[in-house]
Scaffold this motif. Sequence first.
Motif, PDB file in Angstrom:
ATOM      1  N   GLY A   1     103.237  30.256  80.220  1.00  0.00           N
ATOM      2  CA  GLY A   1     101.930  30.231  79.555  1.00  0.00           C
ATOM      3  C   GLY A   1     100.940  29.300  80.208  1.00  0.00           C
ATOM      4  O   GLY A   1      99.790  29.224  79.790  1.00  0.00           O
ATOM      5  N   GLY A   2     101.374  28.577  81.229  1.00  0.00           N
ATOM      6  CA  GLY A   2     100.455  27.722  81.955  1.00  0.00           C
ATOM      7  C   GLY A   2     100.343  26.316  81.407  1.00  0.00           C
ATOM      8  O   GLY A   2      99.573  25.507  81.924  1.00  0.00           O
ATOM      9  N   ALA A   3     101.088  26.019  80.355  1.00  0.00           N
ATOM     10  CA  ALA A   3     100.970  24.687  79.756  1.00  0.00           C
ATOM     11  C   ALA A   3     101.582  23.611  80.650  1.00  0.00           C
ATOM     12  O   ALA A   3     101.221  22.451  80.559  1.00  0.00           O
ATOM     13  N   TYR A   4     102.498  24.013  81.510  1.00  0.00           N
ATOM     14  CA  TYR A   4     103.164  23.041  82.377  1.00  0.00           C
ATOM     15  C   TYR A   4     102.689  23.198  83.819  1.00  0.00           C
ATOM     16  O   TYR A   4     102.438  24.303  84.291  1.00  0.00           O
ATOM     17  N   ILE A   5     102.614  22.078  84.491  1.00  0.00           N
ATOM     18  CA  ILE A   5     102.479  22.115  85.946  1.00  0.00           C
ATOM     19  C   ILE A   5     103.896  22.101  86.504  1.00  0.00           C
ATOM     20  O   ILE A   5     104.668  21.192  86.212  1.00  0.00           O
ATOM     21  N   PHE A   6     104.213  23.112  87.251  1.00  0.00           N
ATOM     22  CA  PHE A   6     105.555  23.154  87.821  1.00  0.00           C
ATOM     23  C   PHE A   6     105.471  23.664  89.250  1.00  0.00           C
ATOM     24  O   PHE A   6     104.446  24.161  89.691  1.00  0.00           O
ATOM     25  N   ASP A   7     106.556  23.514  89.933  1.00  0.00           N
ATOM     26  CA  ASP A   7     106.592  23.976  91.314  1.00  0.00           C
ATOM     27  C   ASP A   7     107.869  24.788  91.526  1.00  0.00           C
ATOM     28  O   ASP A   7     108.627  25.050  90.592  1.00  0.00           O
ATOM     29  N   ARG A   8     108.059  25.163  92.752  1.00  0.00           N
ATOM     30  CA  ARG A   8     109.214  25.993  93.056  1.00  0.00           C
ATOM     31  C   ARG A   8     110.524  25.259  92.753  1.00  0.00           C
ATOM     32  O   ARG A   8     111.517  25.870  92.343  1.00  0.00           O
ATOM     33  N   ALA A   9     110.514  23.968  92.963  1.00  0.00           N
ATOM     34  CA  ALA A   9     111.731  23.196  92.692  1.00  0.00           C
ATOM     35  C   ALA A   9     112.145  23.337  91.232  1.00  0.00           C
ATOM     36  O   ALA A   9     113.345  23.384  90.915  1.00  0.00           O
ATOM     37  N   PHE A  10     111.173  23.434  90.327  1.00  0.00           N
ATOM     38  CA  PHE A  10     111.472  23.606  88.910  1.00  0.00           C
ATOM     39  C   PHE A  10     112.165  24.944  88.674  1.00  0.00           C
ATOM     40  O   PHE A  10     113.141  25.034  87.922  1.00  0.00           O
ATOM     41  N   LEU A  11     111.645  25.981  89.341  1.00  0.00           N
ATOM     42  CA  LEU A  11     112.257  27.298  89.171  1.00  0.00           C
ATOM     43  C   LEU A  11     113.698  27.286  89.676  1.00  0.00           C
ATOM     44  O   LEU A  11     114.614  27.798  89.017  1.00  0.00           O
ATOM     45  N   GLU A  12     113.875  26.703  90.845  1.00  0.00           N
ATOM     46  CA  GLU A  12     115.224  26.675  91.415  1.00  0.00           C
ATOM     47  C   GLU A  12     116.163  25.842  90.556  1.00  0.00           C
ATOM     48  O   GLU A  12     117.311  26.232  90.301  1.00  0.00           O
ATOM     49  N   ALA A  13     115.667  24.704  90.085  1.00  0.00           N
ATOM     50  CA  ALA A  13     116.516  23.844  89.263  1.00  0.00           C
ATOM     51  C   ALA A  13     116.860  24.527  87.944  1.00  0.00           C
ATOM     52  O   ALA A  13     117.993  24.422  87.454  1.00  0.00           O
ATOM     53  N   SER A  14     115.899  25.240  87.376  1.00  0.00           N
ATOM     54  CA  SER A  14     116.144  25.918  86.092  1.00  0.00           C
ATOM     55  C   SER A  14     117.204  26.996  86.260  1.00  0.00           C
ATOM     56  O   SER A  14     118.126  27.127  85.443  1.00  0.00           O
ATOM     57  N   VAL A  15     117.062  27.796  87.316  1.00  0.00           N
ATOM     58  CA  VAL A  15     118.020  28.869  87.546  1.00  0.00           C
ATOM     59  C   VAL A  15     119.405  28.283  87.822  1.00  0.00           C
ATOM     60  O   VAL A  15     120.418  28.768  87.304  1.00  0.00           O
ATOM     61  N   HIS A  16     119.437  27.238  88.609  1.00  0.00           N
ATOM     62  CA  HIS A  16     120.716  26.596  88.933  1.00  0.00           C
ATOM     63  C   HIS A  16     121.375  26.049  87.663  1.00  0.00           C
ATOM     64  O   HIS A  16     122.580  26.246  87.440  1.00  0.00           O
ATOM     65  N   GLU A  17     120.596  25.390  86.849  1.00  0.00           N
ATOM     66  CA  GLU A  17     121.147  24.790  85.637  1.00  0.00           C
ATOM     67  C   GLU A  17     121.613  25.866  84.651  1.00  0.00           C
ATOM     68  O   GLU A  17     122.671  25.749  84.035  1.00  0.00           O
ATOM     69  N   LEU A  18     120.816  26.922  84.517  1.00  0.00           N
ATOM     70  CA  LEU A  18     121.221  28.002  83.612  1.00  0.00           C
ATOM     71  C   LEU A  18     122.505  28.656  84.100  1.00  0.00           C
ATOM     72  O   LEU A  18     123.396  28.966  83.305  1.00  0.00           O
ATOM     73  N   ALA A  19     122.586  28.863  85.397  1.00  0.00           N
ATOM     74  CA  ALA A  19     123.798  29.472  85.948  1.00  0.00           C
ATOM     75  C   ALA A  19     125.014  28.594  85.644  1.00  0.00           C
ATOM     76  O   ALA A  19     126.081  29.087  85.255  1.00  0.00           O
ATOM     77  N   ARG A  20     124.827  27.304  85.813  1.00  0.00           N
ATOM     78  CA  ARG A  20     125.934  26.380  85.538  1.00  0.00           C
ATOM     79  C   ARG A  20     126.365  26.479  84.069  1.00  0.00           C
ATOM     80  O   ARG A  20     127.552  26.573  83.753  1.00  0.00           O
ATOM     81  N   LEU A  21     125.395  26.483  83.178  1.00  0.00           N
ATOM     82  CA  LEU A  21     125.707  26.511  81.746  1.00  0.00           C
ATOM     83  C   LEU A  21     126.363  27.835  81.353  1.00  0.00           C
ATOM     84  O   LEU A  21     127.346  27.851  80.603  1.00  0.00           O
ATOM     85  N   VAL A  22     125.812  28.933  81.846  1.00  0.00           N
ATOM     86  CA  VAL A  22     126.373  30.242  81.490  1.00  0.00           C
ATOM     87  C   VAL A  22     127.788  30.362  82.054  1.00  0.00           C
ATOM     88  O   VAL A  22     128.697  30.865  81.390  1.00  0.00           O
ATOM     89  N   HIS A  23     127.978  29.887  83.259  1.00  0.00           N
ATOM     90  CA  HIS A  23     129.319  29.937  83.843  1.00  0.00           C
ATOM     91  C   HIS A  23     130.295  29.130  83.009  1.00  0.00           C
ATOM     92  O   HIS A  23     131.428  29.549  82.753  1.00  0.00           O
ATOM     93  N   HIS A  24     129.869  27.961  82.572  1.00  0.00           N
ATOM     94  CA  HIS A  24     130.718  27.133  81.709  1.00  0.00           C
ATOM     95  C   HIS A  24     131.084  27.874  80.435  1.00  0.00           C
ATOM     96  O   HIS A  24     132.229  27.823  79.974  1.00  0.00           O
ATOM     97  N   VAL A  25     130.114  28.540  79.864  1.00  0.00           N
ATOM     98  CA  VAL A  25     130.356  29.261  78.616  1.00  0.00           C
ATOM     99  C   VAL A  25     131.366  30.382  78.847  1.00  0.00           C
ATOM    100  O   VAL A  25     132.314  30.560  78.068  1.00  0.00           O
ATOM    101  N   VAL A  26     131.166  31.133  79.923  1.00  0.00           N
ATOM    102  CA  VAL A  26     132.079  32.240  80.229  1.00  0.00           C
ATOM    103  C   VAL A  26     133.489  31.695  80.497  1.00  0.00           C
ATOM    104  O   VAL A  26     134.487  32.221  80.008  1.00  0.00           O
ATOM    105  N   TYR A  27     133.537  30.626  81.271  1.00  0.00           N
ATOM    106  CA  TYR A  27     134.833  30.026  81.593  1.00  0.00           C
ATOM    107  C   TYR A  27     135.540  29.573  80.315  1.00  0.00           C
ATOM    108  O   TYR A  27     136.737  29.822  80.109  1.00  0.00           O
ATOM    109  N   ASN A  28     134.818  28.900  79.457  1.00  0.00           N
ATOM    110  CA  ASN A  28     135.435  28.358  78.252  1.00  0.00           C
ATOM    111  C   ASN A  28     135.859  29.455  77.287  1.00  0.00           C
ATOM    112  O   ASN A  28     136.867  29.317  76.592  1.00  0.00           O
TER     113      ASN A  28
END
Lengths: 142, 856
Positions: B50-77
């Motif tokens: 929505g444009g409320a945040y100033i973000f950069d590509r690093a934010f996108l990469e970090a978000s995807v990386h973190e989500l992948a980690r969390l989802v993988h943990h959930v699947v593993y558990n």
Amino acid sequence: MPSRLRILVLDDEPIVCKRLKPAFQKAGYEVETCTDSATALQRIEETAFDVVVTDLKMEGADGLQVVERTHQVLPRARIVVITGFATLDTAKESFRKGAFDFVAKPFKLGDILDCVRRIEAELREGAERGDADGGAGKDTSS
Amino acid sequence: MWWPFSARGGAHPPADTRWRIRALFQNFRRILACNTQALERMAEMDQALGGAYIFDRAFLEASVHELARLVHHVVYNLNALTGNGYVALYDRYEELRGALGGVLAGGMLAGGMDGTGPGSDTDAGAAAGGLADLVADVRDVDWEQEPTAGFEAACLARLARHHGARIADALVVGTAGCAVLADGGANADAMERDLRDRAVRMGGDIASFTLRACPVDETGRPAGPETERTGVAPDMLSHALRDMLRDVTGDADAPGTTGSAHGVVALIQPESPLSVSGWLHSHAPMGPVRHAVLVEARFASGDGTKHAPRVSTDRYALSRVHPFDLLCCEIPQRAASATLPDGREPLAPSDALRGLLRGSALLEPPFPQGLAGLAMAAERLAGQPVELRWGMDPEGRCVLLGVRPSTVRLAEDAPDGSDDTPAPDASADDVPAMHVLRRGGQTVQMGVAAGGVVRLTEATRPEDCPLGGIGVARAASPNLAPLLGRLAGLVTEFGTTAGHLATVARELRVPAVFGMPGVRDAANPGDIVTLDAGGTTLYRGAVEGLLHTTDADEDLHPAAPEYRTLRRLLRLVAPLDLVDPDAPDFSPAGCRTYHDILHFCHEMSVEALINLRDTRPELAAPRVHRVRLDLPLDLRLLDVGDGVALPPGMAGEPTGRDPWLDLSAVRSAPLLAFLDGLRAEGAWSHRPARLRAGDILSGMGDASGTAANGAGPDAGWAATGANLAIAGRDYLNLTLRLGYHFTVLDVLLHDNPNRNHAYFRFAGGMADPARRVRRAHLVRNVLEELGFAVRMRGDMVTGRLRAMEHAALRDIVAALGMLTAFTRQVDTTLNDDADMVRAATEFRLLRENPQRQARG
């Protein structure tokens, strides 16, 4: 200090400059943006900016070097560090080298505008008191 | 790490398997924790769009990386919990992770009209045949396909889908399709036949077509002048299109690659009869008017007389602000005998203006105003001024034929953050304070919009909502979503920036602020106001200086690579479609997003623990009991250490269904405290006329509907739908099913206050979304009063509390039970915010009333 605060924004990601610039302009400030630290360092030598907003991780001179150099060349300028790699160590190092504030990405526009408004208020108070450095000499790292 | 298990007393598994059960329980807790973290991260990404945040590509990469980690943990558990019962989830996870990586690398989602074959969820992509993604019906083009289908097709489709525009029939040949045609070969032959057949089907009786081809850049926006041919017969379509492609590219050997052009797209339209046609510029000067919507209109053929045609164009300048008043116009002279589009002549009496004659204008209100409303909607979608090609059909209805970004800029801004940008016309600080009507709230979608105030309720119908108004509503109800396409802006007094309405506002790029206090009192229907969503301010009147900074605004531009990437990422991450555990596709294969996987794992983990004794007999897990309550609540209890004192004869019961357990046998202090609050008479009886406990708790998983007396038949019982309490003497992990989300309580109630903690997560529910949001606010307020550190994301509220004295924490847990009952009861009555305030007061009084009586 000038009637309108002069702000330099340095970030190697164009999207950050592209969005911060109109936001600061809309708030009534004069703004320049750079996407490489070499240009920014040159502009710092040439212009008496009141606020320098800089990223940390960049090609060439990184943000900490910019902070250090700005502190030397423009001791009255306030420096705001913006970074997507915020850690306690980088924050400490930024403050040690003279940063005024440290903002982690992603951040809300309002947050950084509030930060600059705080700086503006401080600088005006300092100017009214007749401080030679606008109050910049005080320790802000605690 | 602390373990809630105890080896003392009760019926416990053998010591050598106890550690394995403990590990399984830890798997369950990790699923809960990762689930919550992932939902918070998704909400942050959604808000960034929505444009409320100033973000950069690093934010996108970090978000995807973190989500992948969390989802993988959930699947593993979950797999650890179920003995690898859901290995297929790893495949879904890997597929989504790969797709997200592809998006980060600059790729598109499947079905992008890029020649990679069908596979999208659009009709075009889903169509059978290898040509399906080369040619598409314009109405089937998704915004995601803009880079390959072109801005024009994507924008037209959106205007039709969300803004009620009538658009002309058209086929779109995307960049890949144009390249195939230009290259020739077998594929081109097949495509030619397909193109002709589809065009004939689409055109019906119409035997001639207009072709337009335009080079586009990598974002799908025009990268050069457009070429047009009219009167093309169906059999000549491919031939004509090839010629045009050569003209456009300027080099037959390298089709689609000229200058900055990334490719060429083409539009094929049947030439339907039109009486009037013309262009509209969403922002253009006319005479003394600097900022206006400029509508140009002329007879589609001839000049309305039987004489030789003479070019004569009407020009109308309208305000860019709803209700789009006419500012000035130029109407050329026409013969008195000319037949105008409404079938009348210039000297006929006017219907609208008594005593005056009709005049020779081609357009009469509200036709140009309707066009202006569509133009402003297109401008929002494009993020810059646009030009619309339009026509009037023989029935007098407006038909959109085309759209392109305008070459006129509101304020010239420089690309790539360079420094030649002039200051906008005005800053917010230049607006006199007296113009401010209200400030506050949270930005949902950045942008500035002006228009007449339209009061919205959940009963407001789209047809009653004028195009281009500023909607003002009490709460950000998802029921308002169908109205968003009609609005230039939206402001509400209450609402969450992570809710459904916020997502739709971002998708349609409607400037919006939720949570602006008192806005309904400040803005009266019909008042002209300006909403600066980024500044969370509502101004009186149309603030020209703010309105004309749009082009150089700090908004996240829809053509920005970061915007496109984030939007694509969110499509693979955020939607939750897998909500019904009884649906046939409730399976690993049915998971289409990370959110689906997370929810699926949560459901299955609860079921796994309930059925642990049956599915993992080798563990000799403690038996799950059904707690006999005087409430219709299907509550299963898994004793993990002194949580139950089984009566003689029950321990070691070999087989059969989970046995009933009287409440008197429960020893878990936190569970007893919670049930004490849940069963408190006052929590149910303060509004006896509204709902009965049985009605309310029907959403809590009493699948059979017979659990109230504990004597119902077991036939038809299913574990799915039950609620689970994992309880020890001092510990409780409680999962209550409310709608398709879970309410979770995790508490340690120990004699040592330093060890004590409470965690409460409240989300979703059975009520409609607007009431859920109000209830979430109510829960947040109560938790804060109880001393919790509270975080609210969407309708999910989480609270954490640490280091409390035993007695104080016991009261708080009881209060949470009471709150659960209370909110279940009032959620259907939270019709407005006054109800919410009243409910908070009632709950406070309830807690203070020592006379409340527990049931049973």
